[in-house]
Motif scaffolding. Structure first.
Motif, mmCIF file in Angstrom:
data_model
loop_
_atom_site.group_PDB
_atom_site.id
_atom_site.type_symbol
_atom_site.label_atom_id
_atom_site.label_comp_id
_atom_site.label_asym_id
_atom_site.label_seq_id
_atom_site.Cartn_x
_atom_site.Cartn_y
_atom_site.Cartn_z
ATOM 1 N N ASP A 348 8.694 -3.253 -4.745
ATOM 2 C CA ASP A 348 9.386 -3.741 -4.638
ATOM 3 C C ASP A 348 9.369 -5.666 -3.628
ATOM 4 O O ASP A 348 9.158 -5.345 -3.499
ATOM 5 N N GLY A 349 9.948 -5.607 -5.246
ATOM 6 C CA GLY A 349 10.450 -7.585 -5.973
ATOM 7 C C GLY A 349 9.254 -8.274 -5.943
ATOM 8 O O GLY A 349 8.969 -9.374 -5.602
ATOM 9 N N VAL A 350 8.561 -7.651 -6.512
ATOM 10 C CA VAL A 350 7.083 -7.905 -6.870
ATOM 11 C C VAL A 350 6.601 -7.413 -8.027
ATOM 12 O O VAL A 350 6.894 -6.592 -8.686
ATOM 13 N N HIS A 351 6.282 -8.877 -9.158
ATOM 14 C CA HIS A 351 6.616 -8.748 -10.715
ATOM 15 C C HIS A 351 4.834 -8.141 -10.458
ATOM 16 O O HIS A 351 3.853 -8.725 -9.760
ATOM 17 N N PRO A 352 4.690 -7.041 -11.973
ATOM 18 C CA PRO A 352 2.887 -6.711 -12.319
ATOM 19 C C PRO A 352 1.929 -7.780 -11.781
ATOM 20 O O PRO A 352 0.376 -7.294 -11.745
ATOM 21 N N HIS A 353 1.648 -8.840 -12.440
ATOM 22 C CA HIS A 353 1.241 -9.743 -13.099
ATOM 23 C C HIS A 353 1.098 -10.038 -12.211
ATOM 24 O O HIS A 353 -0.552 -11.275 -11.837
ATOM 25 N N ASP A 354 1.686 -10.495 -10.595
ATOM 26 C CA ASP A 354 1.666 -11.044 -8.918
ATOM 27 C C ASP A 354 0.415 -10.127 -9.074
ATOM 28 O O ASP A 354 -0.350 -10.477 -7.623
ATOM 29 N N VAL A 355 0.471 -9.270 -8.658
ATOM 30 C CA VAL A 355 -0.071 -7.904 -8.097
ATOM 31 C C VAL A 355 -1.216 -8.306 -8.668
ATOM 32 O O VAL A 355 -2.252 -8.300 -7.915
ATOM 33 N N ALA A 356 -1.561 -8.322 -9.898
ATOM 34 C CA ALA A 356 -2.718 -7.740 -10.126
ATOM 35 C C ALA A 356 -3.438 -8.790 -9.832
ATOM 36 O O ALA A 356 -4.578 -9.418 -9.879
ATOM 37 N N GLN A 357 -2.171 -10.190 -9.470
ATOM 38 C CA GLN A 357 -3.700 -11.736 -9.317
ATOM 39 C C GLN A 357 -4.099 -11.471 -7.946
ATOM 40 O O GLN A 357 -5.123 -11.936 -8.033
ATOM 41 N N ILE A 358 -2.939 -11.526 -6.833
ATOM 42 C CA ILE A 358 -3.666 -11.672 -5.735
ATOM 43 C C ILE A 358 -4.941 -10.531 -5.454
ATOM 44 O O ILE A 358 -5.375 -10.565 -4.321
ATOM 45 N N LEU A 359 -4.275 -8.712 -5.896
ATOM 46 C CA LEU A 359 -5.932 -8.105 -5.903
ATOM 47 C C LEU A 359 -6.979 -8.233 -7.242
ATOM 48 O O LEU A 359 -8.178 -8.648 -5.560
ATOM 49 N N SER A 405 -4.776 -4.835 0.524
ATOM 50 C CA SER A 405 -5.002 -5.007 -0.792
ATOM 51 C C SER A 405 -2.775 -5.456 -0.747
ATOM 52 O O SER A 405 -2.973 -6.401 -0.777
ATOM 53 N N LEU A 406 -2.702 -4.272 -1.253
ATOM 54 C CA LEU A 406 -1.915 -3.827 -1.643
ATOM 55 C C LEU A 406 -0.876 -4.212 -0.782
ATOM 56 O O LEU A 406 0.408 -5.028 -0.628
ATOM 57 N N ARG A 407 -0.987 -4.601 0.516
ATOM 58 C CA ARG A 407 -0.113 -4.115 1.638
ATOM 59 C C ARG A 407 -0.340 -6.328 1.576
ATOM 60 O O ARG A 407 0.464 -6.542 2.787
ATOM 61 N N LYS A 408 -1.334 -6.702 1.465
ATOM 62 C CA LYS A 408 -1.172 -8.150 1.675
ATOM 63 C C LYS A 408 -0.275 -8.740 0.604
ATOM 64 O O LYS A 408 0.074 -9.012 0.637
ATOM 65 N N VAL A 409 -0.359 -8.144 -1.105
ATOM 66 C CA VAL A 409 1.043 -8.584 -1.566
ATOM 67 C C VAL A 409 1.881 -8.261 -0.569
ATOM 68 O O VAL A 409 2.821 -9.738 -1.262
ATOM 69 N N LYS A 410 2.263 -6.852 -0.287
ATOM 70 C CA LYS A 410 3.810 -7.354 -0.248
ATOM 71 C C LYS A 410 4.228 -8.125 1.449
ATOM 72 O O LYS A 410 5.255 -8.171 0.777
ATOM 73 N N LYS A 411 2.724 -8.513 2.524
ATOM 74 C CA LYS A 411 3.473 -9.372 3.311
ATOM 75 C C LYS A 411 3.760 -10.475 2.555
ATOM 76 O O LYS A 411 4.616 -11.770 2.663
ATOM 77 N N MET A 412 2.883 -11.306 1.939
ATOM 78 C CA MET A 412 2.248 -12.756 0.831
ATOM 79 C C MET A 412 4.146 -13.031 0.106
ATOM 80 O O MET A 412 4.826 -13.243 0.141
#
Ligand code: 7TS
Length: 414
Positions: A348-359, A405-412
């Motif tokens: 929710d609310g995060v683009h997949p490219h941003d997810v992959a970048q932070i991961l 790492s996904l939890r971190k993405v969600k938080k950020m």
């Protein structure tokens, strides 16, 4: 260093065989490789087999009569035999080396398609195909005025088998579909789809690019006419794939590419084709890569494809279970019991490219985008997904790192 034949299904020690898995990424984090649906990592023994060919026996095949040429030809043809046995082919004449699964499917569209399909003929595909099993048929449809029909995908991410029956009533000439979706992970009931296609008089092509690395695939049991896969997703190198074809069908097909090796005789204005499978292997092949794929098949056979399957199912089940606990994460496709080691999702609310970048900062390698399945993403009304995919070297710990790492993405960002 061990020979590829020496491994067993001990998944706790297997990771040690893959040199890439021990590196760190640019952020300094340990690599957690969850992108095997794009390409698998390669064990040392496969790299060694290719290195040995170049260091000891490098020569062109099928033409020299010197020691090196004979050794290289024997290694190449021996690999073909082991690959034929691995997929249950009746003869190594039915194993044609291509560059990858994409080229194998294109070979069928160009050679079998142009010989057998005419205006108004129907080719059946599905909505969950990789572009490799869509675009070659679209090109042919434009050229030959053939009709494409698509087996719909249900909301759960399965093929709609009722609609398939209706399409079969149209008496299609070919049914070409993926054994396992590279996005939904769905494992399709290939045997049933093939036998129904056959009863309706159609030829069948199975895209096994995602299935063959993960569980036992036997062309005799499936009764497939054609089957395509890539070496690089199953511990082998890039640059080599396979087209399996039933001998009688291959025999009847015109060559795909023309040149050396695929001919028996050449005159100024005509040629006589070589015997199978060489008729479809024009020019110098990917010799080292074929030898590498032979070693990869030894490696997987040693572990046992049933064990590979069991490990894949176990880790996918675990991943689905822990990812399901994240309320802001939405998984595409069916439950763990109906899928292979691929989990694509949106946040929710995060683009997949941003997810992959932070991961990636945490060392977690996943793929983001449409995964060469744009129509399937359209079917689910999402432009892109993030995809984690698992293989023999992955563990529960890798899944735990992903979740943290996904939890971190969600938080950020979420
Ligand atoms: N078919 C399926 C089902 C695939 O997943 C792929 C590659 C192909 C065909 C084509 O394989 P190639 O080796 O000829 O490129 N799939 C992916 C993927 O999901 N991410 O990168 C490549």
């Amino acid at each position: 260093m061990k020979d590829c034949k020496q491994f067993t299904g001990d998944f706790d020690t297997l990771k040690a065989e893959f040199p890439t898995l021990w590196r760190k990424v640019s952020s300094g984090a340990d690599l957690v490789y969850l992108d095997s649906a794009a390409t698998s990592q390669k064990p040392d023994c496969v790299l060694q087999a290719m290195d040995e060919y170049y260091r000891l026996s490098n020569a062109n095949i099928h033409r020299g009569i010197h020691t090196l040429a004979e050794e290289a030809t024997a290694a190449y043809e021996n690999a073909r035999k082991r690959i034929a046995a691995f997929i249950g082919a009746a003869s190594s004449k039915e194993v044609v080396f291509t560059r990858n699964a994409t080229e194998a499917i294109n070979l069928i569209a160009y050679s079998w398609g142009r010989k057998n399909l005419n205006a108004g003929d129907i080719v059946v595909l599905s909505e969950m195909e990789h572009h490799a099993n869509l675009v070659p048929w679209q090109i042919l449809a434009e050229e030959r005025d053939i009709r494409l029909e698509f087996i719909p995908v249900t909301a759960e991410g399965l093929l709609d088998m009722e609609s398939y029956q209706e399409i079969l009533a149209l008496e299609p000439k070919l049914v070409s579909f993926t054994h396992m979706s590279n996005v939904l992970g769905t494992i399709n009931p290939a045997k049933e789809i093939i036998s129904q296609a056959k009863a309706a008089g159609a030829v069948t092509l199975l895209d096994a690019a995602q299935s063959l690395p993960h569980f036992p695939v036997d062309v005799a049991d499936l009764d497939a006419d054609f089957l395509a896969f890539s070496g690089h997703k199953m511990c082998g190198p890039t640059g080599v794939g396979v087209l399996y074809g039933r001998e009688a069908l291959l025999r009847d097909m015109p060559p795909f590419l023309g040149g050396g090796d695929m001919i028996r005789k050449v005159y100024l204005r005509s040629f006589v084709s070589n015997e199978l499978p060489y008729k479809f292997e024009a020019g110098t092949g990917a010799i080292a890569e074929v030898i590498g794929l032979g070693a990869a098949v030894d490696f997987l056979s040693g572990i046992g494809m049933d064990n590979v399957d069991a490990h894949g199912r176990e880790i996918t089940q675990y991943a689905m279970q822990v990812l399901d606990e994240l309320p802001w994460l939405h998984i595409l496709g069916p439950g763990a019991d109906k899928r292979g080691g691929v989990v694509a999702f949106t946040l929710d609310g995060v683009h997949p490219h941003d997810v992959a970048q932070i991961l990636d900062w945490d060392g977690v390698a996943v793929r983001a985008g449409h995964h060469c399945a744009m129509p399937l993403h359209e079917r689910f009304s999402v432009p892109a997904t993030t995809r984690a995919s698992f293989y023999i070297y992955n563990s529960h710990n890798d899944v735990d790192v992903l979740v943290e790492s996904l939890r971190k993405v969600k938080k950020m960002l979420g």
